[in-house]
Design an enzyme around this catalytic site. Sequence first.
Site, short mmCIF file in Angstrom:
data_model
loop_
_atom_site.label_atom_id
_atom_site.label_comp_id
_atom_site.label_asym_id
_atom_site.label_seq_id
_atom_site.Cartn_x
_atom_site.Cartn_y
_atom_site.Cartn_z
N LYS A 22 0.83 -1.21 0.00
CA LYS A 22 0.00 0.00 0.00
C LYS A 22 0.87 1.25 0.00
CE LYS A 22 -2.62 2.65 3.42
NZ LYS A 22 -1.49 3.39 4.00
N ASN A 23 1.85 1.29 0.90
CA ASN A 23 2.60 2.53 1.05
C ASN A 23 3.52 2.83 -0.13
OD1 ASN A 23 1.25 3.01 3.38
ND2 ASN A 23 2.95 2.53 4.76
N ARG A 92 -4.29 9.93 3.28
CA ARG A 92 -3.07 10.62 3.68
C ARG A 92 -2.19 10.93 2.47
NH1 ARG A 92 -0.92 13.84 7.34
NH2 ARG A 92 1.29 13.50 7.63
N CYS A 116 -5.76 8.12 8.63
CA CYS A 116 -6.22 7.60 9.92
C CYS A 116 -5.94 8.58 11.04
CB CYS A 116 -5.50 6.29 10.23
SG CYS A 116 -6.02 4.94 9.20
N ARG A 121 -0.44 14.40 12.67
CA ARG A 121 0.09 14.18 11.32
C ARG A 121 0.43 15.48 10.58
NH1 ARG A 121 -2.38 8.70 8.89
NH2 ARG A 121 -0.20 8.52 8.33
N PRO A 122 1.34 16.28 11.14
CA PRO A 122 1.72 17.54 10.47
C PRO A 122 2.47 17.27 9.17
CG PRO A 122 3.20 17.09 12.32
CD PRO A 122 2.12 16.04 12.36
N ILE A 123 2.57 18.30 8.31
CA ILE A 123 3.34 18.16 7.06
C ILE A 123 4.43 19.23 6.98
CG2 ILE A 123 1.57 16.95 5.72
CD1 ILE A 123 0.88 19.67 4.44
N ASP A 124 4.81 19.75 8.14
CA ASP A 124 5.80 20.85 8.17
C ASP A 124 7.14 20.44 7.53
OD1 ASP A 124 5.70 19.17 10.60
OD2 ASP A 124 7.48 20.28 11.19
N ASP A 304 3.48 0.36 11.99
CA ASP A 304 2.26 -0.18 11.39
C ASP A 304 1.96 -1.61 11.84
OD1 ASP A 304 1.96 2.19 10.10
OD2 ASP A 304 2.53 1.48 8.12
N ILE A 326 6.16 6.48 17.26
CA ILE A 326 6.09 7.32 16.05
C ILE A 326 4.82 8.19 16.03
CG2 ILE A 326 6.18 7.34 13.51
CD1 ILE A 326 8.66 5.95 14.60
N ARG A 396 -9.36 0.25 3.52
CA ARG A 396 -8.46 1.20 2.86
C ARG A 396 -7.11 0.59 2.56
NH1 ARG A 396 -7.96 6.48 6.21
NH2 ARG A 396 -6.16 6.47 4.89
C1 UD1 Z 1 4.08 6.62 6.42
C2 UD1 Z 1 3.13 5.49 6.19
C3 UD1 Z 1 2.51 5.03 7.50
C4 UD1 Z 1 3.58 4.75 8.55
C5 UD1 Z 1 4.55 5.92 8.66
C6 UD1 Z 1 5.71 5.61 9.56
C7 UD1 Z 1 2.36 6.02 3.98
C8 UD1 Z 1 1.22 6.45 3.12
N1 UD1 Z 1 2.09 5.92 5.28
O1 UD1 Z 1 3.28 7.70 6.88
O2 UD1 Z 1 1.77 3.85 7.24
O3 UD1 Z 1 2.96 4.59 9.80
O4 UD1 Z 1 5.07 6.25 7.36
O5 UD1 Z 1 6.36 4.47 9.16
O6 UD1 Z 1 3.43 5.71 3.49
N2 UD1 Z 1 6.08 14.21 10.99
C9 UD1 Z 1 6.19 15.55 11.30
N3 UD1 Z 1 6.17 16.45 10.28
C10 UD1 Z 1 6.06 16.07 8.97
C11 UD1 Z 1 5.95 14.69 8.66
C12 UD1 Z 1 5.97 13.78 9.70
O7 UD1 Z 1 6.28 15.92 12.46
O8 UD1 Z 1 6.07 16.95 8.09
C13 UD1 Z 1 6.08 13.20 12.08
C14 UD1 Z 1 4.72 12.52 12.19
O9 UD1 Z 1 3.82 13.27 12.97
C15 UD1 Z 1 5.10 11.19 12.82
C16 UD1 Z 1 6.47 10.90 12.23
O10 UD1 Z 1 6.97 12.15 11.76
O11 UD1 Z 1 5.22 11.35 14.21
C17 UD1 Z 1 6.46 9.89 11.10
O12 UD1 Z 1 5.75 10.37 10.03
P1 UD1 Z 1 6.02 9.96 8.51
O13 UD1 Z 1 7.19 9.05 8.42
O14 UD1 Z 1 6.00 11.21 7.70
O15 UD1 Z 1 4.72 9.14 8.17
P2 UD1 Z 1 3.88 9.18 6.86
O16 UD1 Z 1 4.79 9.33 5.69
O17 UD1 Z 1 2.73 10.11 6.96
#
Ligand code: UD1
Length: 417
Positions: A22-23, A92, A116, A121-124, A304, A326, A396
């Site tokens: 999926k990812n 996501r 989920c 889940r920030p994107i900063d 996961d 995480i 999903r």
């Molecule tokens: C991906 C996977 C998800 C998995 C996660 C960690 C996908 C679609 N999803 O999610 O299944 O659980 O990796 O292995 O591939 N963070 C920030 N700022 C950001 C981005 C992330 O603070 O801009 C933090 C998140 O809040 C979290 C950590 O970093 O605590 C990990 O996030 P990230 O590795 O980005 O997860 P995803 O890519 O969203």
Amino acid sequence: MERIVIKGGFPLSGTITIGGAKNSAVALIPAALLADGVCTIKNVPNITDRDALFEIIRLLNCDIKQNDKTIEIDSTKLENVPISEALSVKLRASYYFMGVLLGKYKHVEIYFPGGCNIGTRPIDIHLKGFKALGAKVTKSKHKYTISAEELHGANINLAFASVGATINIMFAAVRAKGTTIINNAAKEVEIINVADFLNKMGAKITGAGTEMITIEGVDHLNGAEIEVIPDRIEAGTYILMGALMGKDLKVEGIVPEHNEALFEKLTEMNVDYKIEGNSVILNKRDDLKPTNVTTEVYPGFPTDLGQPMSVLLTQAKGTSIMEETIWENRIGHYPYLQKMGAKIKLDGLKATIKGKSKLIGTDINATDLRGGAALILAGLIAEGTTSIYDIDYILRGYENIINKLSNVGAKISLEEI
Ligand code: UD1
């Protein structure tokens, strides 16, 4: 609306075949839009996250042809229109259109992604990366407009080894002028799959799968073909089911090295498993030992699989600890396991689990994708009938889960409510 109904206590025998990750798929599908031409993606899992991505791709006027698990995406007529909030929040991974459209058109309008409820889940980190490449980000309520006159290579240090940010920055950087270096990059195997695809399109990416990725920007990317790698999380989920209920259950089509952290824990717990090539054969054992598990970035124990793993820990004799590091809210399944009879003490993200507990079937709710999978594990071992509500989360990310389990002897069905 539907619910999943499980009659517990039946052994699982036969073969379960693992689908595409999926990812990986949710990144490879948007990545196809970077090509000036037609891309083919093989082994795409049949999950609702895929369909949500298709909706966005069609909105952008791209053509999708589908033949079972092989899809062809033609982006030659792409129109870079704003992506609505209704579509962005469906999953996501809609955030990958940020990097892709920014890379190709230097402009994207999109809303904050969904996904989920396992944390804020920030994107900063993604946005900081885009800015380092020369983009300007403006935000109005939940809508992001990200634009650049020109993208230029940069040296980017990620504050956290984020999977999404690593991939998104690669997407934008492949079409930037000059060289980008991502330091503290995420090392998940899905990132290698995505980098392979981009390189087949003509990108120049090295170091994917390590903590330093180098991307030399190019002017043009062509159509290419890629196969989605096997889903190590789907594999891990069925492996855990085999540890609980297997009777010569074979989980095939896996890459054992991708699940090393899981196998290490299974060995500690005395689980009966045997790896044979790209398969693993599992048998239930009654003398499981407790262990402590902490989720980590790859190659550590995957977040996961933390929730499904917690169900196995309820069946080990003694005290185990499952600690999530995480996501700040990946504990939604615990109250339901408690309701079923598991002895679990929660202290923040740390669960102390006392086994072995007898679980009793009851009505429970999925609160997120992997938590939902954990509840299926619980239902399979519980006495009596378990009904799981809010199952959209599960569908999903797990393709044909009902069929795959029914085929190996589980008494599981989907029922209209
Ligand atoms: C991906 C996977 C998800 C998995 C996660 C960690 C996908 C679609 N999803 O999610 O299944 O659980 O990796 O292995 O591939 N963070 C920030 N700022 C950001 C981005 C992330 O603070 O801009 C933090 C998140 O809040 C979290 C950590 O970093 O605590 C990990 O996030 P990230 O590795 O980005 O997860 P995803 O890519 O969203």
